[in-house]
Design a protein around this motif. Structure first.
Motif, PDB file in Angstrom:
ATOM      1  N   ILE A  85       0.828  -1.210   0.000  1.00  0.00           N
ATOM      2  CA  ILE A  85       0.000   0.000   0.000  1.00  0.00           C
ATOM      3  C   ILE A  85       0.865   1.264   0.000  1.00  0.00           C
ATOM      4  O   ILE A  85       0.610   2.212  -0.757  1.00  0.00           O
ATOM      5  CB  ILE A  85      -0.964  -0.016   1.213  1.00  0.00           C
ATOM      6  N   VAL A  86       1.888   1.282   0.813  1.00  0.00           N
ATOM      7  CA  VAL A  86       2.756   2.469   0.857  1.00  0.00           C
ATOM      8  C   VAL A  86       3.474   2.660  -0.481  1.00  0.00           C
ATOM      9  O   VAL A  86       3.547   3.772  -1.016  1.00  0.00           O
ATOM     10  CB  VAL A  86       3.779   2.378   2.018  1.00  0.00           C
ATOM     11  N   LYS A  87       3.973   1.557  -1.020  1.00  0.00           N
ATOM     12  CA  LYS A  87       4.713   1.679  -2.299  1.00  0.00           C
ATOM     13  C   LYS A  87       3.806   2.101  -3.452  1.00  0.00           C
ATOM     14  O   LYS A  87       4.260   2.703  -4.415  1.00  0.00           O
ATOM     15  CB  LYS A  87       5.420   0.355  -2.609  1.00  0.00           C
ATOM     16  N   LYS A  88       2.525   1.737  -3.305  1.00  0.00           N
ATOM     17  CA  LYS A  88       1.583   2.161  -4.330  1.00  0.00           C
ATOM     18  C   LYS A  88       1.417   3.685  -4.305  1.00  0.00           C
ATOM     19  O   LYS A  88       1.384   4.359  -5.333  1.00  0.00           O
ATOM     20  CB  LYS A  88       0.237   1.465  -4.099  1.00  0.00           C
ATOM     21  N   SER A  89       1.342   4.242  -3.078  1.00  0.00           N
ATOM     22  CA  SER A  89       1.229   5.703  -2.941  1.00  0.00           C
ATOM     23  C   SER A  89       2.521   6.414  -3.305  1.00  0.00           C
ATOM     24  O   SER A  89       2.513   7.550  -3.767  1.00  0.00           O
ATOM     25  CB  SER A  89       0.898   6.077  -1.501  1.00  0.00           C
ATOM     26  N   TYR A  90       3.630   5.753  -2.968  1.00  0.00           N
ATOM     27  CA  TYR A  90       4.935   6.388  -3.209  1.00  0.00           C
ATOM     28  C   TYR A  90       5.801   5.448  -4.038  1.00  0.00           C
ATOM     29  O   TYR A  90       6.707   4.792  -3.520  1.00  0.00           O
ATOM     30  CB  TYR A  90       5.627   6.702  -1.870  1.00  0.00           C
ATOM     31  N   PRO A  91       5.528   5.376  -5.348  1.00  0.00           N
ATOM     32  CA  PRO A  91       6.298   4.432  -6.188  1.00  0.00           C
ATOM     33  C   PRO A  91       7.796   4.706  -6.107  1.00  0.00           C
ATOM     34  O   PRO A  91       8.218   5.875  -6.080  1.00  0.00           O
ATOM     35  CB  PRO A  91       5.768   4.711  -7.599  1.00  0.00           C
ATOM     36  N   SER A  92       8.569   3.653  -6.056  1.00  0.00           N
ATOM     37  CA  SER A  92      10.027   3.767  -5.919  1.00  0.00           C
ATOM     38  C   SER A  92      10.638   4.570  -7.059  1.00  0.00           C
ATOM     39  O   SER A  92      11.692   5.193  -6.904  1.00  0.00           O
ATOM     40  CB  SER A  92      10.668   2.374  -5.894  1.00  0.00           C
ATOM     41  N   SER A  93       9.964   4.533  -8.199  1.00  0.00           N
ATOM     42  CA  SER A  93      10.504   5.267  -9.345  1.00  0.00           C
ATOM     43  C   SER A  93      10.525   6.774  -9.084  1.00  0.00           C
ATOM     44  O   SER A  93      11.387   7.486  -9.576  1.00  0.00           O
ATOM     45  CB  SER A  93       9.649   4.961 -10.572  1.00  0.00           C
ATOM     46  N   GLN A  94       9.578   7.257  -8.285  1.00  0.00           N
ATOM     47  CA  GLN A  94       9.508   8.713  -8.051  1.00  0.00           C
ATOM     48  C   GLN A  94       9.918   9.141  -6.654  1.00  0.00           C
ATOM     49  O   GLN A  94      10.142  10.321  -6.394  1.00  0.00           O
ATOM     50  CB  GLN A  94       8.064   9.198  -8.297  1.00  0.00           C
ATOM     51  N   HIS A  95       9.938   8.186  -5.691  1.00  0.00           N
ATOM     52  CA  HIS A  95      10.199   8.569  -4.299  1.00  0.00           C
ATOM     53  C   HIS A  95      11.270   7.695  -3.662  1.00  0.00           C
ATOM     54  O   HIS A  95      11.403   6.524  -4.007  1.00  0.00           O
ATOM     55  CB  HIS A  95       8.914   8.433  -3.471  1.00  0.00           C
ATOM     56  N   SER A  96      11.978   8.278  -2.719  1.00  0.00           N
ATOM     57  CA  SER A  96      12.836   7.437  -1.876  1.00  0.00           C
ATOM     58  C   SER A  96      12.043   7.144  -0.606  1.00  0.00           C
ATOM     59  O   SER A  96      11.625   8.053   0.110  1.00  0.00           O
ATOM     60  CB  SER A  96      14.152   8.156  -1.563  1.00  0.00           C
ATOM     61  N   VAL A  97      11.804   5.864  -0.381  1.00  0.00           N
ATOM     62  CA  VAL A  97      10.991   5.449   0.777  1.00  0.00           C
ATOM     63  C   VAL A  97      11.819   4.524   1.662  1.00  0.00           C
ATOM     64  O   VAL A  97      12.434   3.579   1.167  1.00  0.00           O
ATOM     65  CB  VAL A  97       9.722   4.706   0.322  1.00  0.00           C
ATOM     66  N   SER A  98      11.822   4.816   2.942  1.00  0.00           N
ATOM     67  CA  SER A  98      12.582   3.976   3.866  1.00  0.00           C
ATOM     68  C   SER A  98      11.719   3.753   5.122  1.00  0.00           C
ATOM     69  O   SER A  98      11.287   4.708   5.755  1.00  0.00           O
ATOM     70  CB  SER A  98      13.897   4.711   4.188  1.00  0.00           C
ATOM     71  N   PHE A  99      11.425   2.483   5.406  1.00  0.00           N
ATOM     72  CA  PHE A  99      10.587   2.158   6.570  1.00  0.00           C
ATOM     73  C   PHE A  99      11.430   2.159   7.857  1.00  0.00           C
ATOM     74  O   PHE A  99      12.533   1.616   7.880  1.00  0.00           O
ATOM     75  CB  PHE A  99       9.952   0.779   6.391  1.00  0.00           C
ATOM     76  N   HIS A 100      10.880   2.782   8.898  1.00  0.00           N
ATOM     77  CA  HIS A 100      11.598   2.801  10.176  1.00  0.00           C
ATOM     78  C   HIS A 100      10.819   2.158  11.310  1.00  0.00           C
ATOM     79  O   HIS A 100      11.397   1.718  12.293  1.00  0.00           O
ATOM     80  CB  HIS A 100      11.995   4.237  10.538  1.00  0.00           C
ATOM     81  N   TYR A 101       9.528   2.142  11.166  1.00  0.00           N
ATOM     82  CA  TYR A 101       8.711   1.430  12.146  1.00  0.00           C
ATOM     83  C   TYR A 101       7.421   1.006  11.475  1.00  0.00           C
ATOM     84  O   TYR A 101       6.767   1.810  10.802  1.00  0.00           O
ATOM     85  CB  TYR A 101       8.388   2.305  13.361  1.00  0.00           C
ATOM     86  N   VAL A 102       7.063  -0.256  11.648  1.00  0.00           N
ATOM     87  CA  VAL A 102       5.739  -0.724  11.241  1.00  0.00           C
ATOM     88  C   VAL A 102       5.209  -1.568  12.384  1.00  0.00           C
ATOM     89  O   VAL A 102       5.898  -2.492  12.853  1.00  0.00           O
ATOM     90  CB  VAL A 102       5.791  -1.574   9.950  1.00  0.00           C
ATOM     91  N   GLY A 103       4.037  -1.230  12.859  1.00  0.00           N
ATOM     92  CA  GLY A 103       3.474  -2.004  13.970  1.00  0.00           C
ATOM     93  C   GLY A 103       1.974  -1.882  13.990  1.00  0.00           C
ATOM     94  O   GLY A 103       1.368  -1.136  13.209  1.00  0.00           O
ATOM     95  N   LEU A 104       1.395  -2.605  14.909  1.00  0.00           N
ATOM     96  CA  LEU A 104      -0.055  -2.572  15.072  1.00  0.00           C
ATOM     97  C   LEU A 104      -0.486  -1.187  15.539  1.00  0.00           C
ATOM     98  O   LEU A 104       0.096  -0.620  16.459  1.00  0.00           O
ATOM     99  CB  LEU A 104      -0.458  -3.615  16.129  1.00  0.00           C
ATOM    100  N   ASP A 105      -1.508  -0.647  14.906  1.00  0.00           N
ATOM    101  CA  ASP A 105      -2.143   0.545  15.444  1.00  0.00           C
ATOM    102  C   ASP A 105      -3.199   0.039  16.429  1.00  0.00           C
ATOM    103  O   ASP A 105      -4.247  -0.467  16.030  1.00  0.00           O
ATOM    104  CB  ASP A 105      -2.788   1.364  14.318  1.00  0.00           C
ATOM    105  N   GLU A 106      -2.817   0.143  17.683  1.00  0.00           N
ATOM    106  CA  GLU A 106      -3.604  -0.467  18.764  1.00  0.00           C
ATOM    107  C   GLU A 106      -5.039   0.076  18.781  1.00  0.00           C
ATOM    108  O   GLU A 106      -5.231   1.291  18.815  1.00  0.00           O
ATOM    109  CB  GLU A 106      -2.865  -0.066  20.048  1.00  0.00           C
ATOM    110  N   PRO A 107      -6.050  -0.779  18.787  1.00  0.00           N
ATOM    111  CA  PRO A 107      -7.425  -0.268  18.900  1.00  0.00           C
ATOM    112  C   PRO A 107      -7.611   0.415  20.260  1.00  0.00           C
ATOM    113  O   PRO A 107      -6.863   0.163  21.196  1.00  0.00           O
ATOM    114  CB  PRO A 107      -8.288  -1.539  18.827  1.00  0.00           C
TER     115      PRO A 107
END
Lengths: 633, 633
Positions: free
Chosen positions: B42-64
């Motif tokens: 989903i993130v790469k779809k919004s920010y395709p690698s061809s046009q953006h530099s994307v680097s993940f630093h945290y991915v976790g549960l968004d606690e309900p």
């Protein structure tokens, strides 16, 4: 607090002494059954029963001088002889306290001196039983019981030491406090309040009796802790779990000397102190020699002041070692429950009132503990292409004793770690000493009740437990500040950082002074006022750490004669001299406390709470001494 | 401190996700591998690698929300649906920090906002590797290495966060610090001192280089901790010892929910916090229901300030959770060594720099611990003719994680006792971070060296370790004093007696307020000055205990963006509002510290030191909840 009928249990097995006496003697071995009988014979010869009333209160090893023991230890392979064996006896003879020293090799009395100072020796079981029986047979007491609608045959009494509250003269008296069974064995939850029975132990008669007030005896319901008495279904959610050592234990016991991993030490039983650990040394692979860590360590005193100022309670400020005998109250350990499957047990011996030896089977257990902890580990992912993971599980050696002083069970563990650390833990479990109360719900309480309502008509009284553990180090001490005793009195939590005992005369190859440091776990101190009578007697609880120069006679933090002591022979008074401790042979005293605020979870039996301390090597070794320890298969 | 090449180890096993994703979901379950891939897509779809530099630093549960989770829990049998799953992402996109929330059910981005405040997110492995590789390939650095007579191929570099020292503007930079192998894998003992390499992570280029001074690299001799590298003979004095459970473990695992004895709780892995324990409840036999004890508990931050003011060291004030990811640095546990034979293991998943999931096998282990301890006991000798002895051995449940943040291995144990106590222990082992030194013996040292000489040319630098463990209680609090946040900030050792969390709205039958109390084990606090930059950032270490009203967004004691943070988003600043905590849903924060003065025994690998705390039921139950626990066969 102590149970009057304990002797029934212990005396079943006395006098089976012959076989063991042949074993090789260590100068710090406890007196054997044979030696205890020797003591009895010699004292009775001097004071025949026909002419004298003789009552034994303490019989133990008269410890040889430290220098002799150390030189014996260094030369033990050359020696074929043993150091001479001496016994030290405290007895009441014709209503006077005698201190007697006997040379066991020559069957002779070396010293017999009457002690005229304050305080009395440890109470023995038999006089406590007799005092309790007096009460139960006393007509006004029987009336009091009947008046309360209780059955005399369900009453059980215990004797309580009375402390000292400024009286000019004091006789050897105790208070007898009674409890009600009638449907439970948890007598401590059913106190019969309002009655004060005072017994003179020397005359063995009731000298005062008062029935002040009637308080309902708490119900028996819910007080049973025995498995057989629990309403089914029981909780059997946990499946079996055990420790297994297919190749047997890794320690050896030679007489009373234990060797395990890199450790060697001696183990002895004393009817006052209980477990005594001596001559602790650890193997240094670098130097290829055993290096001494501690000369002698034991629990010197336990101070348990209750915080209830009512007439029947105010005096309850017990010294569980000096008044009741921490060793005397030790109980046989139950295999598989008190100690795990891989434990080995040892027996202990003490002298009864008439000098006859009694045996406490399984008084110590020794086992290797594998808790699933990690001694050290590292995963290294920083080196390209290499996966490095080294882990050493922690396996320790534990020596355990349990002393049940009336309602309380104290679990004492000395734990030895391969890393050089010695850890002492005191666990506290058993039964609360509760006060009967008119209240059945907290909302009824308007006045100060000094406790927590635990069950209907039952108040758990706030109290403290303080343990003074004495460890005589062979090091001399130096530090920037602690040059004299007053420098080394420390209240923890007041900013002190590292408590280090160092030897300035001995350095590592890199030039650091060799040492061990104290890692405290509890920082509780006495909250009593310094000038309160009970605090004067238990003044060792004012600081967590004390250091004194080694003095063979200074062993008991609350004084040698603790019962009704007046605080003139305690760690606090000795150290008023403010002797030099720098570059001396020193003793480190650590006071460990529990402020026990009872909670409902402590009813009817308390889950164990523990505290303790560690002695950790600190530039004692050149490097981590466990580097070469092989991981398990 | 963190090792740049860790990813080589972890990425071997990523993307084996399909089978597990079918299991029943719990709203607090960690994101699955499948969900992590969904996030990446989903993130790469919004920010395709061809046009953006994307680097993940945290991915976790968004606690309900807590209320939703609690109502889900109460009705979980009726429900067939799950709460909607959301992920929270922190990514650097085109050199800006984005906070993104994704709804995983609808595959949609709910929020995407740029963060413009101070501080940066957790560093990921890949950028650290890249920064280190930059240094090693940098010509002036190669010259510096050659000038020292060292071989470039034996050099290993690590990246260090730089802290904040009042700079007005700061870019995302790190320092690269290098070590020398050449005959050892214990690189930490062989620092190459005097060189400072500064790398801008967003530009991925060296922005400053300085070779200030040359200090001898300490010898490799004696630094090896691997078994295979020890000179024989090894120490194999101890025979095998193991735990055995012939009928298997007594716990069950249902998804990520554990049930054991009277306990139930949920277990999750988070790449920042590591082990997260949630929805802890205990069965109350009296009420025949599970009662909630704790909503959520985890290590919120670790603050490790080193005490060395030299140019290459002063900035080393690490936040091991917020800067390096305590979960990200978790390591696979080794069966039989890190955890005993009866342990069961679980895996954990995290997102790599490009969002691809990585797996940490055996990231948790769960086992029953039988240490030979006694849960409760009593020997009763007070009743004529009866011998009564009841003993219940202690068996506990342990959940363990080990996080190796560079040189240090942190062992985190959550231990559950049948008596209702939860005990958290943090063990510290691994390798010291040492400083190279010109000295080979203590006597040469005249200046302030901020440490202990551990080996020739090796100084162990004094430092602290502080852990903030966050426990969100479901209780409301009341006490005589703590009505607001400022009332509840406590420095231990300053006379505070019992730290009790009580619910005034819920009482036992006897009328006591139900509660749990905190039993601290360590009372260490920060010794840094309050206005020191590093202390402003790590201000949570000023008190041992903090209480705040529950606020879902206040999770990280050192702030959400800890790298180069300026202390404007910490526990200390939140609680300046001095909110009411009486009769509120509260969070209890406990700070646990080690002041680490290194000793020679810590060389070349540190024996574990531990500290922790307990949460003990205090009038929570009507009586001891283990009365009906059957003793083992």
């Amino acid at each position: 607090m102590f149970s009057v009928l304990r002797n029934l249990l212990f005396f079943l097995s006395f006098c089976i002494f012959s076989l063991l006496s042949a074993q090789k003697n260590h100068p710090l071995d406890s007196l054997t059954q044979f030696e205890l009988i020797q003591v009895q014979t010699i004292v009775k010869k001097s004071y025949p029963s026909s002419q004298h009333s003789v009552s034994f209160h303490y019989v133990g090893l008269d410890e040889p001088d430290k220098s002799l023991v150390l030189s014996w230890q260094s030369n033990r392979n050359q020696h074929d002889g043993n150091l001479s064996r001496r016994a030290t006896i405290i007895a009441r003879i014709d209503r006077k306290t005698h201190e007697i020293i006997i040379d066991l090799s020559s069957n002779s009395i070396l010293l017999d001196k009457v002690y005229n100072g304050h305080g009395y020796p440890i109470l023995n079981f038999e006089e406590q039983t007799a005092a309790s029986e007096l009460a139960i047979a006393y007509a006004p007491f029987v009336d009091s019981i009947k008046k309360r609608g209780l059955k005399v045959e369900e009453v059980v009494c215990l004797t309580f030491t009375i402390g000292w509250y400024g009286e000019k003269r004091s006789n050897r008296v105790v208070r007898v406090m009674c409890y009600y069974l009638d449907g439970t064995v948890n007598l401590y939850m059913r106190p019969i309040e309002g009655i004060t029975v005072t017994v003179d132990l020397d005359q063995m008669k009731i000298i005062a009796y008062r029935d002040r007030t009637t308080v309902p005896v708490p119900k028996s319901e819910g007080t049973e802790y025995r498995e057989a008495m629990q309403k089914p279904p029981l909780d059997s959610k946990l499946k079996g779990i055990t420790v297994s050592q297919p190749d047997g234990p890794s320690f050896t016991i030679d007489g009373h000397t234990l060797r395990w991993a890199n450790w060697e030490f001696h183990l002895a039983f004393d009817m006052r102190a209980g477990l005594v650990i001596s001559l602790v040394s650890i193997y240094d692979p670098e130097k290829d020699e055993n290096r001494r860590v501690m000369y002698r360590g034991f629990i010197s005193e336990l101070f348990v002041p209750y915080m209830d100022l009512t007439q029947e309670w105010y005096y309850r400020t017990f010294f569980d070692a000096g008044e009741y005998g921490f060793g005397l109250c030790a109980v046989p350990l139950e295999p598989l429950r008190d100690c795990p499957e891989n434990a080995v047990f040892m027996d202990g011996y003490f002298s009864g009132q008439d000098g006859t030896p009694g045996k406490i089977s399984n008084v110590f257990c020794i086992f290797e503990r594998y808790s699933g902890d990690i001694m050290w580990r590292h995963t290294e992912t920083g080196i390209s292409g290499k996966v490095i993971r080294e882990v050493r599980p922690e396996v320790n050696l534990v020596v355990r004793m349990v002393s049940t002083v009336g309602n309380y069970d104290y679990i004492v563990d000395w734990e030895f770690k391969q890393t050089g650390t010695v850890k002492v833990t005191v666990g506290l479990t058993g039964l609360l000493e509760v006060r009967g109360s008119v209240y059945t719900h907290k909302d009824q309480i308007q006045e100060e009740v000094y406790g927590t309502i635990l069950a209907e008509n039952t108040i758990g009284v706030h109290h403290d437990h303080f343990f003074a553990s004495k460890r005589k180090s062979y090091w001399t001490v130096i530090s920037e500040t602690a040059k004299t005793e007053s420098d080394a009195r420390i209240q923890l939590g007041s900013g002190a950082a590292e408590l280090l005992v160092m030897n300035p005369n001995k350095k590592t190859k890199l030039g650091n002074c060799v040492g061990y440091r104290l890692i405290p776990q509890s920082e509780a101190r006495s909250l009593l006022m310094d000038d309160a009578y009970e605090q004067i007697r238990g003044a060792f609880t004012e600081y967590n750490v004390w250091i004194t120069p080694y003095n063979k006679s200074e062993k008991w933090a609350g004084g040698l004669y603790t019962d009704q002591s007046r605080g003139d022979d305690t760690l606090a008074t000795w150290s008023l001299r403010n002797r030099e401790i720098e570059n001396r042979d020193i003793v480190l005293w650590y006071t460990l406390g529990f402020h026990h605020v009872p909670y409902q979870e402590d009813f009817p039996i308390m889950p164990t709470v523990s505290s303790g301390f560690e002695l950790r090597p600190s530039n004692f070794f050149e490097h981590n001494p466990t580097l070469k320890v092989k991981p398990p298969k």
